[in-house]
Design an enzyme around this catalytic site. Structure first.
Site, mmCIF file in Angstrom:
data_model
loop_
_atom_site.group_PDB
_atom_site.id
_atom_site.type_symbol
_atom_site.label_atom_id
_atom_site.label_comp_id
_atom_site.label_asym_id
_atom_site.label_seq_id
_atom_site.Cartn_x
_atom_site.Cartn_y
_atom_site.Cartn_z
ATOM 1 C CG ASP A 195 15.508 0.193 -4.582
ATOM 2 O OD1 ASP A 195 16.432 0.272 -3.760
ATOM 3 O OD2 ASP A 195 14.612 -0.676 -4.533
ATOM 4 C CG ASP B 143 16.463 -3.203 -2.706
ATOM 5 O OD1 ASP B 143 17.085 -2.844 -1.699
ATOM 6 O OD2 ASP B 143 15.244 -3.426 -2.705
ATOM 7 C CB CYS C 69 13.197 9.344 -46.465
ATOM 8 S SG CYS C 69 13.132 8.859 -48.194
ATOM 9 C CG ASP D 129 11.030 -3.672 -4.708
ATOM 10 O OD1 ASP D 129 11.988 -3.162 -4.102
ATOM 11 O OD2 ASP D 129 10.131 -4.327 -4.147
ATOM 12 C CB CYS E 129 16.305 5.000 -48.356
ATOM 13 S SG CYS E 129 16.538 6.668 -48.994
#
Length: 702
Positions: A600, A407, A16, A596, A13
């Site tokens: 960036d 971009d 723990c 990409d 649970c």
């Protein structure tokens, strides 16, 4: 600092989870520790000068759990689940006769009931005592301790009544049925949890174990682990590609759908890249190996999904705080229930039964599973759609995004520009010389154009990039500058406005000293086919869009107009992109940045969530929280959609986990729930939370 992943056994649970994290964080060598109940894994950052993995495993062992380094092979828990099912069946067979007096005139003797109850209580239920004792030694509590105390109380009360010759109504059936129901709940939970890891296991199964390579001029089959970079692998039609590489010989169509989410086969020809785990179509391919084992795209995807499933979402911190106090509070409520009922009614037998019901229904297990199971399923279905979510925080934040910043080049456009216009063709040898050593997309366009025109040139000398503006180079003793309008610095009004208004990118060529503009070259970059759909989908979700570009104002505005983008900011230097993102955040926007390129990366890191195209650079992908495997901008809205659905499931799960206890504990304390009904409700709470999470598997990208 070093990262360590561990498999943890024995957790039951949320308590723990807290106990293990607390023990680890006590050590000064542990920088951070995150334990996930659903995946049964721990992610630990530690100082290797103070600790080693064996010492960390020892810390976990001391608080009562088994920690091991993860295996390289996929773990199939089917055998373990079958053993759990056998225990449930055996417990049910022994408990069923104890229930007969409740529904039939059959009456079992006290000794028969005792003989049937002992194996259920102390053999099949031994796990509860072992785990409960470990919790007591660690000065903590867990769900197993509640079950152990509750069923032991019912068993002990029955023994007391036997000793007093009061055998008309014993409670052996309560303890046995509670243990049976809890075991059944654990079995259902284990089956459901196995379904949540299905995405990882399906990815792991994609890579073949052997491959054919050319060695010493002949074709041999070897284990995948023996393949090295630069080996040549043979892949026949219909076979899975075992490595990352590039096509040396042959052509084919390759199915990459299970990795990128792309439904249509992708044509592969000479020098094209191929991905490990994809399926070769009709052609025979010879592939030069560029990555094997843990370096392949498939292995990186698996690691990314696993990391996302192990790490905690911010909302989990509230759950952890609640569950840390949960078991002690429940034990206190049970004690108060027994004392209050006993003193008020004088019926201590009834008081103990009410206390047992309180202990049994209070299940912190559902709380511990509410968030991680949703994240596991959410990240899994996202990965199968080509959306890789790096961590749980990115998944949680994305659902709040109300501004997506794009971009332009390579994100909304193809990133493969071509020459549209040259003011004077005599300038082409100079342009080609300046660009001959560059990897920039515009340089590729110039060199391709020069090749088509059969123009000869020699490389320039002293080539130097001017950040955000262009490039400077020396040819035959003369220094030239090639770049954007910024290089003009107001010294010349020639700006090729008509070309900008058409959406073309303009680069100017000038002598440096004395400054003289010689002419200009323009480039055209096609808009991606799905870019329009991406913007439309965002608008449908009520999300605004903005384009951030280093390109000239006219070109940027032309692209934005054609796509219906809400805002445009052009001629932005790479270092200034992050500042624009920060300004949007100050205005109260939750910002997603999509890019990409290396330029960036600062903006991706500054945004609330960064989204990188896999067709771009590794730097962009490492900086971002989400990677779009197809480089398709339409996936952006899908990423936001799966985040919204997952967060909704987390909220639903937490509601159900809390409501079971908020309603159930008072009812049990007041005597309106028998221990058996409480046991059934406790088992149902965990199963309902996991099952609700599994409903996310129905999500599909639009």
């Amino acid at each position: 600092m070093q990262n360590l992943s561990l498999d943890i056994k024995g957790m039951t649970c949320a308590s723990c989870v807290n106990r293990i994290e607390k023990a680890l964080k006590k050590n000064s060598g542990v920088i951070n520790a995150s334990v996930n109940l659903a995946t049964e894994k721990a992610q630990i950052e530690f100082d290797q000068s103070q600790l080693n993995p064996d010492q960390i495993i020892e810390i976990v062992s001391k608080v009562g759990y088994e920690a091991t380094l993860p295996t390289t092979k996929p773990v199939d828990k089917e055998d373990e689940i079958q053993r759990e099912m056998f225990k449930v069946i055996l417990a049910a067979m022994l408990s069923f006769p104890l229930m007969l007096p409740m529904f039939t005139p059959v009456h079992l003797s006290a000794w028969t009931q005792l003989i049937l109850a002992i194996p259920v209580q102390f053999i099949l239920g031994a796990r509860f005592y072992i785990s409960g004792w470990k919790a007591i030694k660690a000065m903590s509590g867990n769900m197993e301790l509640l079950v152990a105390i509750g069923t032991s109380a019912a068993f002990g009360l029955s023994l007391y009544l036997m000793s007093q010759d009061l055998s008309n109504h014993l409670y052996f059936e309560s303890g046995s049925i509670i243990i049976t129901l809890v075991l059944f709940g654990k079995y259902l939970e284990a089956r459901a949890k196995q379904q949540t890891t299905k995405a990882i296991r399906s990815l792991e199964a994609l890579q073949p174990s052997r491959a054919r390579v050319i060695r010493n001029g002949s074709e041999v089959e070897i284990a995948l682990t023996d393949i090295k970079k630069a080996d040549v692998v043979i892949v026949r039609p219909g076979e899975r590609i075992p490595v990352d590489g590039k096509v040396l010989n042959g052509s084919s169509e390759v199915d990459e759908s299970l990795i990128t989410g792309e439904s249509l086969p992708v044509e592969k020809n000479l020098s094209d890249k191929v991905i490990s785990g994809s399926i070769n179509g009709h052609g025979l391919l010879q592939i030069e190996v560029t990555a094997t084992g843990s370096e392949t795209m498939l292995a990186r995807i698996i690691r990314m999904v696993e990391d996302a499933q192990v790490k905690k979402a911010p909302i989990q911190r509230l759950v952890d705080k609640v569950s840390a106090y949960f078991v002690p509070i429940v034990l206190g409520i049970a004690l108060v229930t027994i004392l209050a009922t006993g003193f008020i009614t004088g019926d201590w037998e009834k008081a103990i039964i009410h206390g047992v019901a309180v202990l049994v229904i209070a299940c912190p297990c559902a709380l511990g599973l509410a968030t991680p199971t949703s994240i596991m399923v959410g990240t899994g279905v996202a990965a199968s759609a080509g959306i890789l979510i790096k961590d749980a925080e990115a998944l949680e934040v994305t659902h709040k995004v109300n501004m997506v910043v794009f971009d332009k080049t390579g994100t909304l456009t193809s990133g493969k520009p071509s020459v549209a216009h040259l003011s004077d063709e005599k300038l082409l040898p100079l342009l080609a010389s300046i660009q001959s050593g560059s990897e920039h997309p515009l340089a590729h366009a110039v060199l391709s154009f020069a090749k088509d025109k059969n123009v000869s040139f020699s490389p320039a000398r002293n080539v130097r990039a001017i950040v955000g503006q262009g490039v400077e180079a020396t040819i035959d003793g003369v220094t030239y500058i090639l770049g954007s309008k910024k290089i003009l610095d107001g010294k010349n009004s020639s700006n090729a406005q008509t070309h900008e208004q058409k959406g073309e990118t303009v680069s100017y060529l000038a002598k440096k000293d004395p400054f003289e503009v010689l002419g200009f070259i323009t480039f055209h970059d096609t808009i991606k086919p799905d870019a329009q759909r991406a913007i439309d989908k965002l608008h449908a979700l009520g999300i605004k869009s903005m384009m951030l570009s280093g390109d000239n104002q006219g070109s940027a505005e032309a692209v934005a107009r054609s796509l219906g983008i809400d805002k445009v900011k052009a001629e932005v230097l790479p270092g200034d992109k992050a500042s624009v993102i920060q300004e949007l955040k100050k205005e109260g926007m939750t910002v997603a940045m999509v890019g990409d390129g290396i330029n960036d990366a600062p903006a991706l890191a500054s945004a609330d969530v960064g989204m990188a195209m896999s067709t771009g650079t590794d730097v962009a992908m490492h900086t971002s929280g989400i990677t779009l495997m197809r480089g398709n901008p339409a996936l952006i809205a899908d990423a936001i959609s799966i985040s919204q659905k997952t967060y909704s499931k987390i909220q639903q799960n937490l509601f159900w986990a809390f409501i079971y206890n908020v309603i159930g504990i008072p009812l049990a304390a007041l005597g309106y729930l028998s221990p058996m009904v409480a046991g059934a409700a406790m088992a149902l709470s965990s199963v309902s939370v996991v099952t609700n999470s599994l409903l996310l598997k129905r999500w599909k990208p639009e």
